[in-house]
Motif scaffolding. Structure first.
Motif, short mmCIF file in Angstrom:
data_model
loop_
_atom_site.label_atom_id
_atom_site.label_comp_id
_atom_site.label_asym_id
_atom_site.label_seq_id
_atom_site.Cartn_x
_atom_site.Cartn_y
_atom_site.Cartn_z
N ARG A 316 1.09 -0.99 -0.19
CA ARG A 316 0.38 0.26 -0.13
C ARG A 316 0.84 1.60 -0.32
NH1 ARG A 316 -2.82 -2.80 4.65
NH2 ARG A 316 -4.05 -4.35 3.74
N ALA A 317 2.05 0.52 1.14
CA ALA A 317 2.66 2.01 0.82
C ALA A 317 3.33 2.87 -0.95
CB ALA A 317 3.54 1.99 1.68
N GLU A 318 3.67 1.52 -0.84
CA GLU A 318 4.53 1.64 -2.25
C GLU A 318 3.51 2.42 -3.67
OE1 GLU A 318 7.71 1.44 -3.23
OE2 GLU A 318 8.17 1.47 -0.77
N GLY A 319 2.69 1.59 -3.31
CA GLY A 319 1.27 1.97 -4.52
C GLY A 319 1.57 1.34 -5.30
N SER A 320 2.36 -0.06 -5.18
CA SER A 320 3.09 -1.07 -6.43
C SER A 320 3.00 -2.37 -5.69
CB SER A 320 4.10 -0.51 -7.24
OG SER A 320 5.38 -0.42 -6.73
N LEU A 321 3.72 -3.08 -6.60
CA LEU A 321 4.41 -4.89 -6.26
C LEU A 321 5.38 -4.41 -6.20
CD1 LEU A 321 1.46 -7.22 -7.73
CD2 LEU A 321 1.92 -5.99 -5.97
N LEU A 322 6.16 -3.39 -5.92
CA LEU A 322 7.92 -3.36 -5.42
C LEU A 322 8.07 -3.66 -4.26
CD1 LEU A 322 10.68 -1.93 -6.63
CD2 LEU A 322 9.67 0.15 -5.50
N PRO A 323 7.52 -4.45 -3.01
CA PRO A 323 8.20 -5.30 -2.28
C PRO A 323 7.80 -6.71 -2.58
CG PRO A 323 6.04 -3.51 -1.45
CD PRO A 323 6.36 -3.85 -3.21
N LEU A 324 7.81 -7.50 -4.06
CA LEU A 324 7.83 -8.43 -4.26
C LEU A 324 8.76 -8.54 -5.36
CD1 LEU A 324 4.41 -9.06 -5.12
CD2 LEU A 324 5.01 -9.17 -2.95
N VAL A 325 9.07 -7.70 -5.38
CA VAL A 325 10.30 -7.60 -6.60
C VAL A 325 11.40 -8.55 -6.09
CG1 VAL A 325 12.17 -6.27 -8.12
CG2 VAL A 325 9.48 -6.40 -7.28
N GLY A 326 12.70 -8.99 -6.99
CA GLY A 326 13.63 -10.10 -6.42
C GLY A 326 13.59 -10.54 -5.82
N ARG A 327 12.17 -11.38 -5.49
CA ARG A 327 12.95 -12.58 -4.33
C ARG A 327 12.30 -13.90 -4.47
NH1 ARG A 327 8.09 -11.35 -1.87
NH2 ARG A 327 8.62 -12.74 -0.69
N ARG A 328 12.01 -14.06 -6.06
CA ARG A 328 11.55 -15.51 -7.13
C ARG A 328 12.56 -16.33 -6.24
NH1 ARG A 328 11.52 -15.86 -13.33
NH2 ARG A 328 13.54 -15.88 -12.54
N GLY A 329 12.23 -17.53 -6.07
CA GLY A 329 13.22 -18.47 -4.57
C GLY A 329 13.46 -19.04 -3.43
N GLU A 330 13.57 -17.54 -2.98
CA GLU A 330 13.79 -17.72 -1.68
C GLU A 330 13.15 -18.80 -0.76
OE1 GLU A 330 14.65 -12.72 -0.97
OE2 GLU A 330 13.36 -13.56 0.02
N THR A 331 13.72 -19.33 -0.18
CA THR A 331 12.74 -19.80 0.83
C THR A 331 13.73 -19.66 1.98
OG1 THR A 331 12.60 -21.83 -0.68
CG2 THR A 331 12.84 -22.32 1.13
N SER A 332 13.17 -19.63 3.44
CA SER A 332 13.79 -19.33 4.56
C SER A 332 12.76 -20.98 5.32
CB SER A 332 13.14 -17.79 5.62
OG SER A 332 11.86 -18.13 5.80
N ASP A 333 13.62 -21.20 6.66
CA ASP A 333 13.28 -21.88 7.53
C ASP A 333 11.27 -21.98 7.99
OD1 ASP A 333 15.89 -23.39 7.88
OD2 ASP A 333 16.24 -21.61 9.31
N LEU A 334 11.25 -20.08 8.25
CA LEU A 334 10.08 -20.62 8.56
C LEU A 334 9.07 -20.57 7.29
CD1 LEU A 334 10.49 -16.93 10.70
CD2 LEU A 334 9.52 -19.14 11.48
N ALA A 335 9.63 -20.08 6.38
CA ALA A 335 8.44 -20.98 4.85
C ALA A 335 8.11 -21.95 4.82
CB ALA A 335 9.24 -19.58 3.49
N ARG A 336 9.48 -22.87 4.80
CA ARG A 336 9.15 -24.35 4.78
C ARG A 336 8.67 -24.86 5.38
NH1 ARG A 336 15.79 -25.14 4.06
NH2 ARG A 336 15.94 -27.57 3.26
N GLN A 337 8.03 -24.89 6.81
CA GLN A 337 7.56 -25.25 7.28
C GLN A 337 5.85 -25.54 6.94
OE1 GLN A 337 7.35 -23.24 11.77
NE2 GLN A 337 9.83 -23.73 11.38
N PRO A 338 5.80 -26.35 8.04
CA PRO A 338 3.73 -26.32 7.13
C PRO A 338 2.98 -25.34 6.72
CG PRO A 338 4.86 -28.51 8.87
CD PRO A 338 5.62 -27.90 8.50
N GLU A 339 3.07 -24.82 7.87
CA GLU A 339 2.44 -23.39 8.07
C GLU A 339 3.20 -22.57 7.73
OE1 GLU A 339 3.90 -23.93 12.37
OE2 GLU A 339 3.86 -24.66 10.36
N GLY A 340 4.17 -22.45 6.83
CA GLY A 340 4.32 -21.42 5.78
C GLY A 340 3.41 -20.53 5.08
#
Length: 381
Positions: A316-340
């Motif tokens: 909302r602050a950016e008024g765009s999807l810029l916060p999603l740019v450049g993050r393809r393929g990221e996986t953290s320990d939290l994201a890998r959990q079943p309830e990620g």
């Protein structure tokens, strides 16, 4: 917040949530060989005559064989050896010293108190006489080499004459590597140290027996970046230590004005025992941050809910999807959990794969903004 926690049968006196009360630790005077004893005092930040210092340090690893015991009032508190080293170093021989130390002055087992106190950290660090930064002992670094590094920094900042060894190429290269060690001490990787460095009117960094003021580091970093000290030997740049200095100190300067997304991305690499502190650790010193769904620290909110909210707020602050740019393929320990997390949520914990650490974020942002700028220009025609 801080990863250190005080474990004991300590019965904390209750703080009045209707007031700006905090606990301050009185470190009683004594020589280095005498028993270390401390006392608690409950004080009000609204007291105009209140004086204390605040400690900033790298927490160490709790629950290890290296845990130590500290006597506070009539209780014995278990703390890490890192924190005990800092308190022992800060104890004065001739007068008591009054310090605010997060791990000891907040009842870490009381979630309600912790939320209130963390929300007050901007006032705690803004009110203190100074932030005392304990970088740790010199370890394997020789005192003469550490002193040479500090001489270098004072010289680059224009506060001291040029060291005699700058004409010695092997010595310069070695001092550059020692500066690298200084800039990679654990303190530089802790999320809370960002605001603990920015907020106080004065900050002094201690490395063993040496000390240096925050303003000196700022000046040295700016002079290097602006190339205003042409006599710096090239050998000192060989190990990228100068870049580490400029990126750390200038990053602190930028953080006081940059957009929320830039702020959170800049310090994403820093660590926190509690993942929620990757957000809360940056909120306290920027009252202008517009985060509608994350207005204050709240440790009753789980990590996934918090990260969802902050991602939506940043979009909302950016008024765009810029916060999603450049993050393809990221996986953290939290994201890998079943309830990620859902794929659109920005996970503020660093990816487990070093190749996906947003190293190219700033290039992505520049491209994104240039594209938007081009579209805007075409539409305006």
């Amino acid at each position: 917040m801080a990863g250190d926690s005080a474990e004991s049968q300590m019965q904390f006196s209750r703080l009045d949530p209707e007031k700006a009360e905090i606990r301050v630790l009185e470190i009683q005077s004594g020589d280095k060989d005498s028993p270390l004893e401390c006392k608690y005092h409950i004080v009000d930040l609204a007291d105009l005559n209140l004086t204390y210092e605040a400690l900033s340090y790298a927490w160490g690893t709790p629950h290890t064989d290296n845990d130590r015991i500290l006597k506070i009032d009539n209780s014995h508190v278990q703390i890490t050896s890192t924190l005990l080293d800092a308190i022992q170093h800060l104890r004065l021989p001739d007068r008591n010293r009054y310090m605010w130390i997060d791990a000891l002055c907040i009842n870490q087992a009381d979630g309600e108190e912790k939320t209130v106190q963390v929300d007050m950290m901007d006032r705690i660090y803004s009110k203190c006489e100074q932030s005392v930064v304990w970088l740790g002992h010199l370890g394997g670094v020789q005192p003469s080499d550490a002193e040479a590094v500090f001489d270098l920094l004072y010289w680059m900042a224009g506060e001291q004459e040029e060291p005699a060894w700058t004409g010695d190429s092997p010595r310069c290269e070695f001092i550059g590597k020692t500066l690298k060690k200084l800039m990679h001490l654990p303190w530089w990787y802790r999320i809370w140290t960002v605001q603990e460095t920015i907020l106080p009117s004065k900050a002094t960094l201690l490395w063993g027996h040496l000390s240096i003021d925050r303003t000196t580091l700022y000046k040295a970093a700016d002079i290097i970046f602006d190339d205003d000290c042409p006599n710096i030997p090239n050998e000192l740049f060989a190990d990228n230590a100068m870049n580490d200095l400029t990126s750390s100190m200038r990053g602190l300067s930028f953080s006081q004005n940059e957009r929320p997304l830039q702020l959170f991305v800049r310090w994403r690499f820093r660590h926190a025992t509690d993942p929620r502190d990757k957000v809360y650790g940056l909120m306290g010193f920027r009252k202008d941050l517009s985060l509608p769904t994350v207005k204050s620290c709240d440790y009753t909110i789980d990590v996934r809910t918090l990260f969802k909210r902050i991602t939506a707020d940043l979009i909302r602050a950016e008024g765009s999807l810029l916060p999603l740019v450049g993050r393809r393929g990221e996986t953290s320990d939290l994201a890998r959990q079943p309830e990620g997390f859902p794929s659109w949520v920005f996970d503020w914990v660093e990816p487990v794969d070093p190749s996906h650490k947003l190293q190219e974020y700033w290039k992505h942002e520049a491209c994104w903004l240039s594209v938007l700028g081009g579209i805007t220009r075409r539409v305006s025609r």
